[in-house]
Motif scaffolding. Structure first.
Motif, PDB file in Angstrom:
ATOM      1  N   ARG A   1       0.896  -1.122   9.566  1.00  0.00           N
ATOM      2  CA  ARG A   1      -0.492  -0.447   9.537  1.00  0.00           C
ATOM      3  C   ARG A   1      -0.823   0.374   8.208  1.00  0.00           C
ATOM      4  O   ARG A   1      -1.584   1.247   8.246  1.00  0.00           O
ATOM      5  CB  ARG A   1      -0.606   0.458  10.820  1.00  0.00           C
ATOM      6  N   GLY A   2       0.326   0.357   7.488  1.00  0.00           N
ATOM      7  CA  GLY A   2       0.110   1.204   6.327  1.00  0.00           C
ATOM      8  C   GLY A   2       0.312   2.776   6.403  1.00  0.00           C
ATOM      9  O   GLY A   2       0.148   3.439   5.708  1.00  0.00           O
ATOM     10  N   LEU A   3       1.246   3.151   7.586  1.00  0.00           N
ATOM     11  CA  LEU A   3       1.698   4.437   7.870  1.00  0.00           C
ATOM     12  C   LEU A   3       3.228   4.591   7.279  1.00  0.00           C
ATOM     13  O   LEU A   3       4.136   3.619   7.191  1.00  0.00           O
ATOM     14  CB  LEU A   3       1.538   4.502   9.168  1.00  0.00           C
ATOM     15  N   GLU A   4       3.419   5.677   6.695  1.00  0.00           N
ATOM     16  CA  GLU A   4       4.784   6.273   6.243  1.00  0.00           C
ATOM     17  C   GLU A   4       5.276   7.057   7.345  1.00  0.00           C
ATOM     18  O   GLU A   4       4.893   8.018   7.997  1.00  0.00           O
ATOM     19  CB  GLU A   4       4.267   7.249   4.927  1.00  0.00           C
ATOM     20  N   ALA A   5       6.684   6.495   7.666  1.00  0.00           N
ATOM     21  CA  ALA A   5       7.272   7.256   8.477  1.00  0.00           C
ATOM     22  C   ALA A   5       8.310   8.468   7.931  1.00  0.00           C
ATOM     23  O   ALA A   5       8.948   7.958   7.034  1.00  0.00           O
ATOM     24  CB  ALA A   5       8.360   6.297   9.384  1.00  0.00           C
TER      25      ALA A   5
ATOM     26  N   ILE B   1      -5.026   9.447   8.471  1.00  0.00           N
ATOM     27  CA  ILE B   1      -3.602  10.388   8.248  1.00  0.00           C
ATOM     28  C   ILE B   1      -2.742   8.971   8.050  1.00  0.00           C
ATOM     29  O   ILE B   1      -2.331   8.303   8.984  1.00  0.00           O
ATOM     30  CB  ILE B   1      -3.260  11.006   9.533  1.00  0.00           C
ATOM     31  N   ASP B   2      -1.883   9.027   7.168  1.00  0.00           N
ATOM     32  CA  ASP B   2      -1.110   7.968   6.716  1.00  0.00           C
ATOM     33  C   ASP B   2       0.560   8.299   6.940  1.00  0.00           C
ATOM     34  O   ASP B   2       1.518   7.551   6.154  1.00  0.00           O
ATOM     35  CB  ASP B   2      -1.350   7.277   5.647  1.00  0.00           C
TER      36      ASP B   2
ATOM     37  N   ASP C   1       2.075   2.885  19.601  1.00  0.00           N
ATOM     38  CA  ASP C   1       1.210   2.003  19.068  1.00  0.00           C
ATOM     39  C   ASP C   1      -0.245   2.555  18.897  1.00  0.00           C
ATOM     40  O   ASP C   1      -1.053   2.499  18.187  1.00  0.00           O
ATOM     41  CB  ASP C   1       1.256   0.471  19.522  1.00  0.00           C
ATOM     42  N   ALA C   2      -0.839   2.854  19.992  1.00  0.00           N
ATOM     43  CA  ALA C   2      -1.877   3.604  20.296  1.00  0.00           C
ATOM     44  C   ALA C   2      -2.136   5.030  19.423  1.00  0.00           C
ATOM     45  O   ALA C   2      -3.187   5.201  18.871  1.00  0.00           O
ATOM     46  CB  ALA C   2      -2.337   4.015  21.641  1.00  0.00           C
ATOM     47  N   PHE C   3      -1.061   5.645  19.347  1.00  0.00           N
ATOM     48  CA  PHE C   3      -1.034   6.712  18.486  1.00  0.00           C
ATOM     49  C   PHE C   3      -1.155   6.485  16.872  1.00  0.00           C
ATOM     50  O   PHE C   3      -1.838   6.786  16.165  1.00  0.00           O
ATOM     51  CB  PHE C   3       0.277   7.463  18.714  1.00  0.00           C
ATOM     52  N   PHE C   4      -0.539   5.315  16.579  1.00  0.00           N
ATOM     53  CA  PHE C   4      -0.646   4.811  15.374  1.00  0.00           C
ATOM     54  C   PHE C   4      -1.954   4.459  14.839  1.00  0.00           C
ATOM     55  O   PHE C   4      -2.475   4.760  13.918  1.00  0.00           O
ATOM     56  CB  PHE C   4       0.419   3.598  14.857  1.00  0.00           C
ATOM     57  N   ASP C   5      -2.677   3.607  15.707  1.00  0.00           N
ATOM     58  CA  ASP C   5      -3.908   3.480  15.614  1.00  0.00           C
ATOM     59  C   ASP C   5      -5.043   4.441  15.741  1.00  0.00           C
ATOM     60  O   ASP C   5      -5.880   4.537  14.737  1.00  0.00           O
ATOM     61  CB  ASP C   5      -4.633   2.549  16.819  1.00  0.00           C
ATOM     62  N   GLU C   6      -4.586   5.762  16.274  1.00  0.00           N
ATOM     63  CA  GLU C   6      -5.353   6.746  16.061  1.00  0.00           C
ATOM     64  C   GLU C   6      -4.714   7.535  14.485  1.00  0.00           C
ATOM     65  O   GLU C   6      -5.922   8.088  13.976  1.00  0.00           O
ATOM     66  CB  GLU C   6      -5.035   8.116  17.178  1.00  0.00           C
ATOM     67  N   LEU C   7      -3.953   7.368  14.057  1.00  0.00           N
ATOM     68  CA  LEU C   7      -3.455   7.993  12.733  1.00  0.00           C
ATOM     69  C   LEU C   7      -4.440   7.226  11.745  1.00  0.00           C
ATOM     70  O   LEU C   7      -5.002   7.776  10.905  1.00  0.00           O
ATOM     71  CB  LEU C   7      -2.226   7.653  12.587  1.00  0.00           C
ATOM     72  N   VAL C   8      -4.360   5.724  11.871  1.00  0.00           N
ATOM     73  CA  VAL C   8      -5.256   4.932  11.068  1.00  0.00           C
ATOM     74  C   VAL C   8      -6.666   5.516  10.924  1.00  0.00           C
ATOM     75  O   VAL C   8      -7.507   5.502   9.964  1.00  0.00           O
ATOM     76  CB  VAL C   8      -5.035   3.637  11.478  1.00  0.00           C
ATOM     77  N   ALA C   9      -7.183   5.638  12.391  1.00  0.00           N
ATOM     78  CA  ALA C   9      -8.800   5.939  12.228  1.00  0.00           C
ATOM     79  C   ALA C   9      -9.043   7.161  11.753  1.00  0.00           C
ATOM     80  O   ALA C   9      -9.953   7.454  11.292  1.00  0.00           O
ATOM     81  CB  ALA C   9      -8.995   5.918  13.873  1.00  0.00           C
ATOM     82  N   ALA C  10      -8.109   8.409  11.775  1.00  0.00           N
ATOM     83  CA  ALA C  10      -8.299   9.536  11.438  1.00  0.00           C
ATOM     84  C   ALA C  10      -8.009   9.661   9.746  1.00  0.00           C
ATOM     85  O   ALA C  10      -8.139  10.693   9.210  1.00  0.00           O
ATOM     86  CB  ALA C  10      -7.611  10.409  12.012  1.00  0.00           C
TER      87      ALA C  10
ATOM     88  N   MET D   1       0.854  -1.077   0.101  1.00  0.00           N
ATOM     89  CA  MET D   1      -0.132  -0.135  -0.010  1.00  0.00           C
ATOM     90  C   MET D   1       0.928   1.404  -0.077  1.00  0.00           C
ATOM     91  O   MET D   1       1.720   1.473   0.715  1.00  0.00           O
ATOM     92  CB  MET D   1      -0.912   0.196   1.157  1.00  0.00           C
ATOM     93  N   THR D   2       0.612   2.193  -0.949  1.00  0.00           N
ATOM     94  CA  THR D   2       1.495   3.213  -1.087  1.00  0.00           C
ATOM     95  C   THR D   2       0.515   4.516  -0.226  1.00  0.00           C
ATOM     96  O   THR D   2      -0.572   4.693  -0.720  1.00  0.00           O
ATOM     97  CB  THR D   2       1.885   3.799  -2.453  1.00  0.00           C
ATOM     98  N   THR D   3       1.390   5.110   0.369  1.00  0.00           N
ATOM     99  CA  THR D   3       0.877   6.341   1.222  1.00  0.00           C
ATOM    100  C   THR D   3       0.633   7.616   0.374  1.00  0.00           C
ATOM    101  O   THR D   3       1.053   7.850  -0.947  1.00  0.00           O
ATOM    102  CB  THR D   3       1.621   6.775   2.302  1.00  0.00           C
ATOM    103  N   ARG D   4      -0.206   8.519   0.785  1.00  0.00           N
ATOM    104  CA  ARG D   4      -0.520   9.655   0.076  1.00  0.00           C
ATOM    105  C   ARG D   4       0.938  10.372  -0.285  1.00  0.00           C
ATOM    106  O   ARG D   4       1.250  11.230  -1.316  1.00  0.00           O
ATOM    107  CB  ARG D   4      -1.518  10.660   0.811  1.00  0.00           C
ATOM    108  N   LEU D   5       1.761  10.465   0.568  1.00  0.00           N
ATOM    109  CA  LEU D   5       3.131  11.093   0.985  1.00  0.00           C
ATOM    110  C   LEU D   5       3.919  10.567  -0.171  1.00  0.00           C
ATOM    111  O   LEU D   5       4.522  11.315  -1.151  1.00  0.00           O
ATOM    112  CB  LEU D   5       3.685  11.167   1.906  1.00  0.00           C
ATOM    113  N   LYS D   6       4.150   9.462  -0.257  1.00  0.00           N
ATOM    114  CA  LYS D   6       5.108   8.751  -1.355  1.00  0.00           C
ATOM    115  C   LYS D   6       4.588   8.658  -2.787  1.00  0.00           C
ATOM    116  O   LYS D   6       5.115   9.109  -3.608  1.00  0.00           O
ATOM    117  CB  LYS D   6       5.060   7.480  -0.915  1.00  0.00           C
ATOM    118  N   ARG D   7       2.980   8.666  -2.828  1.00  0.00           N
ATOM    119  CA  ARG D   7       2.382   8.776  -4.137  1.00  0.00           C
ATOM    120  C   ARG D   7       2.711  10.452  -4.815  1.00  0.00           C
ATOM    121  O   ARG D   7       3.199  10.640  -5.781  1.00  0.00           O
ATOM    122  CB  ARG D   7       1.028   8.779  -4.217  1.00  0.00           C
ATOM    123  N   ARG D   8       2.634  11.272  -3.922  1.00  0.00           N
ATOM    124  CA  ARG D   8       2.991  12.709  -4.044  1.00  0.00           C
ATOM    125  C   ARG D   8       4.511  12.663  -4.507  1.00  0.00           C
ATOM    126  O   ARG D   8       4.738  13.483  -5.692  1.00  0.00           O
ATOM    127  CB  ARG D   8       2.526  13.472  -3.015  1.00  0.00           C
TER     128      ARG D   8
END
Length: 278
Positions: free
Chosen positions: A146-150, A123-124, A112-121, A1-8
């Motif tokens: 979780r499909g998040l970009e660091a 924000i990737d 990990d809880a922060f990452f879960d909040e990112l996914v819920a909102a 899965m490619t994030t918005r940031l990486k796609r841009r």
């Protein structure tokens, strides 16, 4: 899965154009004005917006951003509130938001809880500027599941080898310029030197790099494009513009846009920095 940031970043690299990333504390100067400023920036051509979570900003952010963070925090109930506001401030569904969390953010929430909040909102992408390189890289692996970009924050030269040897494929790097604080004096020679060190450390490995601290407008952005950056990050000046209103935000993005066009940078997968286009 490619994030918005990486796609841009991949799209901009193909177009041979630099990325413009801005910074605002979530909810600054107040929630409605924040949304208006963010949408004005995206509509004017901002590629990504770095949004800090509620709480005090550290000394590295300079007095203006520290004061803005304090004001913004008064309007928000917590991290979920900030993330929802940031997500709702997109002008288009694919607009990129990067959630910035300081060390103090984790006084009340686990990574990990922060990452879960990112996914819920929805924000990737995220940035942890006060974490050590080892911590950033370890958390990046967990976030990727979780499909998040660091966005990896790099400020110590001794961290270069560790970052270059990491298993992250084509990392997105936030490179601190010579300035010790955001809003400081931009040092073009040092910024160029740091970009050169980064290229040497990575060799043929692909990466994306955006440079922040002391970047105020088109002069600094044009130089960064010429010496091998994929993008530039404007913080203090955008915070000032956001308080002035959407028209000032639009004017700032419009002023910087020409400095991003027609410049050559290392492309994802190219493994090298090309000579600038005249």
């Amino acid at each position: 899965m490619t994030t918005r940031l990486k796609r841009r970043l991949e799209q901009l690299a193909a177009e041979r154009r630099g990325m413009l990333m801005g910074f605002l504390p979530a909810g600054f100067p107040e929630p409605q004005a924040f949304t208006a400023a963010a949408r004005a920036a995206f509509n004017a051509g901002l590629d990504a917006l770095e949004v800090s979570m509620p709480g005090p900003a550290p000394a590295l952010d300079g007095p203006l951003i520290q004061a803005a963070a304090d004001r913004a925090s008064q309007h928000l109930a917590g991290i979920p509130d900030a993330l929802r506001l940031a997500a709702a401030s997109r002008a288009n569904a694919d607009d990129t938001i990067v959630a910035l969390a300081y060390a103090s953010t984790f006084d009340g929430i686990t990574p990990d809880a922060f990452f879960d909040e990112l996914v819920a909102a929805d924000i990737d992408a995220y940035l942890l500027p006060q974490h050590s390189m080892a911590e950033q890289l370890e958390l990046a692996e967990r976030a990727a599941q979780r499909g998040l970009e660091a966005v990896i924050f790099l400020y110590l030269q001794e961290d270069l080898a560790q970052l270059a040897a990491s298993p992250i494929e084509c990392p997105v790097i936030y490179l601190q310029s010579a300035a010790l604080r955001t809003g400081g004096t931009f040092n073009p020679e040092k910024a160029s030197e740091r970009l050169g060190e980064l290229a040497e450390a990575f060799g043929d490995r692909p990466y994306f790099v955006c440079v922040g601290f002391g970047v105020r407008g088109p002069d600094e952005v044009e130089l960064l494009m010429e010496v091998g950056a994929n993008g530039a990050i404007i913080g203090t000046r955008l915070v000032t513009a956001a308080e002035e209103g959407p028209d000032s935000v639009t004017a700032l993005v419009d002023a910087v846009a020409p400095a991003l066009v027609g410049r050559s940078r290392g492309l994802a997968g190219a493994g090298q920095r090309e000579a600038p286009v005249a």
